[in-house]
Each structure stands twice: as C-alpha cells, then as structure tokens.
Design a protein around this motif. Structure first.
Motif, PDB file in Angstrom:
ATOM      1  N   LEU A 128      32.960  31.393  34.147  1.00 16.24           N
ATOM      2  CA  LEU A 128      32.803  30.374  35.140  1.00 16.24           C
ATOM      3  C   LEU A 128      33.764  29.193  34.671  1.00 16.24           C
ATOM      4  O   LEU A 128      34.140  28.339  35.371  1.00 16.24           O
ATOM      5  CB  LEU A 128      31.339  30.177  35.358  1.00 16.24           C
ATOM      6  CG  LEU A 128      30.550  31.102  35.956  1.00 16.24           C
ATOM      7  CD1 LEU A 128      29.132  30.884  36.018  1.00 16.24           C
ATOM      8  CD2 LEU A 128      31.156  31.078  37.459  1.00 16.24           C
ATOM      9  N   ARG A 129      33.807  28.958  33.248  1.00 11.12           N
ATOM     10  CA  ARG A 129      34.302  27.725  32.665  1.00 11.12           C
ATOM     11  C   ARG A 129      35.913  27.897  33.309  1.00 11.12           C
ATOM     12  O   ARG A 129      36.529  27.062  33.598  1.00 11.12           O
ATOM     13  CB  ARG A 129      34.492  27.728  31.575  1.00 11.12           C
ATOM     14  CG  ARG A 129      33.298  26.471  31.051  1.00 11.12           C
ATOM     15  CD  ARG A 129      33.582  26.446  29.407  1.00 11.12           C
ATOM     16  NE  ARG A 129      33.741  27.393  28.636  1.00 11.12           N
ATOM     17  CZ  ARG A 129      33.039  28.365  28.099  1.00 11.12           C
ATOM     18  NH1 ARG A 129      31.786  28.322  28.451  1.00 11.12           N
ATOM     19  NH2 ARG A 129      33.355  29.305  27.407  1.00 11.12           N
TER      20      ARG A 129
ATOM     21  N   GLU B 107      37.165  29.509  35.662  1.00 11.27           N
ATOM     22  CA  GLU B 107      37.347  29.659  37.057  1.00 11.27           C
ATOM     23  C   GLU B 107      38.073  31.277  37.183  1.00 11.27           C
ATOM     24  O   GLU B 107      38.788  31.386  37.997  1.00 11.27           O
ATOM     25  CB  GLU B 107      37.947  28.766  37.529  1.00 11.27           C
ATOM     26  CG  GLU B 107      37.390  27.432  37.328  1.00 11.27           C
ATOM     27  CD  GLU B 107      38.081  26.291  38.043  1.00 11.27           C
ATOM     28  OE1 GLU B 107      39.021  26.449  38.673  1.00 11.27           O
ATOM     29  OE2 GLU B 107      37.352  24.903  38.070  1.00 11.27           O
TER      30      GLU B 107
ATOM     31  N   VAL C 174      38.659  34.735  38.681  1.00  9.32           N
ATOM     32  CA  VAL C 174      38.290  35.412  40.221  1.00  9.32           C
ATOM     33  C   VAL C 174      38.947  36.700  40.465  1.00  9.32           C
ATOM     34  O   VAL C 174      39.887  37.062  39.542  1.00  9.32           O
ATOM     35  CB  VAL C 174      38.928  34.368  41.411  1.00  9.32           C
ATOM     36  CG1 VAL C 174      38.143  33.051  41.230  1.00  9.32           C
ATOM     37  CG2 VAL C 174      40.289  34.247  41.221  1.00  9.32           C
TER      38      VAL C 174
ATOM     39  N   PRO D  46      34.598  34.341  42.571  1.00  6.93           N
ATOM     40  CA  PRO D  46      34.249  34.118  41.131  1.00  6.93           C
ATOM     41  C   PRO D  46      33.632  35.302  40.535  1.00  6.93           C
ATOM     42  O   PRO D  46      32.605  35.693  40.843  1.00  6.93           O
ATOM     43  CB  PRO D  46      33.442  32.918  41.105  1.00  6.93           C
ATOM     44  CG  PRO D  46      33.454  32.406  42.360  1.00  6.93           C
ATOM     45  CD  PRO D  46      33.851  33.611  43.552  1.00  6.93           C
TER      46      PRO D  46
END
Length: 171
Positions: free
Chosen positions: A126-127, A129, A131, A138
């Motif tokens: 998540l940090r 990003e 995908v 994500p």
C-alpha cells in the motif's frame, strides 16, 4: 421461520460463531457465484464475440484468494482439515488428545506469525501503491484481507483447541 431460527437449525455452532460462520460462507458463496459469472462471460466472449473479458486472470486470482481465506476460519473451527490417524490405534486416548491440542496451538501460533508477516507485506504494497498489471487494482488490500483472515483462523484454532480441552477431552 425467522432467520435466527433458520441459522440455529442449520448451523451446529452456537451464538456469534454461527453468525460469523454464516457471514464468511456468504462471502465465499457470493465470490464463487461471481467467479462463475466471470468465467461464463469470458468463455462466451472469447468463443462467440472474439473478445475476452479484460483482467479475467487477475479477478480470478483475487476471487480465489477471497474464497479460500473466507472459508479457512470456518473449516478450522469445524475441524474439517485432513487428519492422518495411522498411529492412533497404538496410542492412548489421552495422548491423542494431547497431541491434537499441541498441534492446534502450533498451527495457531504459526498462522499468527505468518499473518503478521503478510500484514507487513500488505502495508508495504500500500505504501508503494502497487497495483495489478491490467486492471490497476491495489494489491495491498487483498493482501491485508489475507492477513486478517489468517489472524481470524489462528483465533479459531486457539478457541477450538481450548474448547476441545475443556469440553471434549473428558474420557
């Protein structure tokens, strides 16, 4: 018949565990239904319209992760895992129960630490990003879900082990 009465009649679990089992099985059933629809649409589009559904592989991979990890706590609580009992006829009943409890606590602790590592990887994804390749979904959210469901499975394994110790271990 009310939904609560239906749930009591069809689930051997009691209280909030029955509601949690129903909710997780509902997630798995809905996911499986959407995977079926996705596969049918992809096959129909591929063979009759010469145009497959974009991102089918990514959606199928995520759907399978959702399905498997939604069912893990339910299967764990119901002791639905494969058990090899080749040596059981040569062991005492109390030794078999002690080994069952030991395995429950070892599996639960392993799942806990594995989930901790998975959650770390989800936070990192998540940090950064990260995908998916085609649909740009994500990745971190699915990995977070896997970690959370692994923690729930660890809790289910511990509570099942304690339940067996307190209520089922009497000879």
């Amino acid at each position: 018949m009310t939904f609560s009465a239906w749930l009591t009649a069809h689930y051997e679990e009691k209280g909030p565990v029955a509601w949690l089992a129903f909710f997780l099985e509902l997630i798995a059933a809905v996911t499986l239904f959407f995977l079926m629809l996705l596969t049918c649409a992809d096959v129909f589009g591929r063979y009759f319209l010469d145009n497959a559904v974009d991102g089918t592989t990514e959606l199928t991979e995520m759907g399978i992760a959702i399905l498997v990890f939604a069912e893990m706590p339910v299967i764990t609580w119901r002791a639905g895992h494969v058990v090899v009992d080749i040596l059981d006829r040569w062991m005492s009943n109390s030794l078999i129960k002690a080994l069952g409890l030991l395995s429950a606590f070892l599996i639960a602790s392993s799942l806990y630490f594995l989930a901790d590592r998975i959650y770390y990887l989800a936070a990192r994804a998540l940090r950064r990003e990260e995908v998916t390749e085609y649909l740009q979904i994500p990745v971190g959210h699915i990995v977070e879900y896997i970690a959370i469901m692994s923690w729930i499975t660890a809790a289910a394994m511990i509570t099942y082990g304690v339940y067996r110790l307190l209520f089922l271990s009497r000879d």
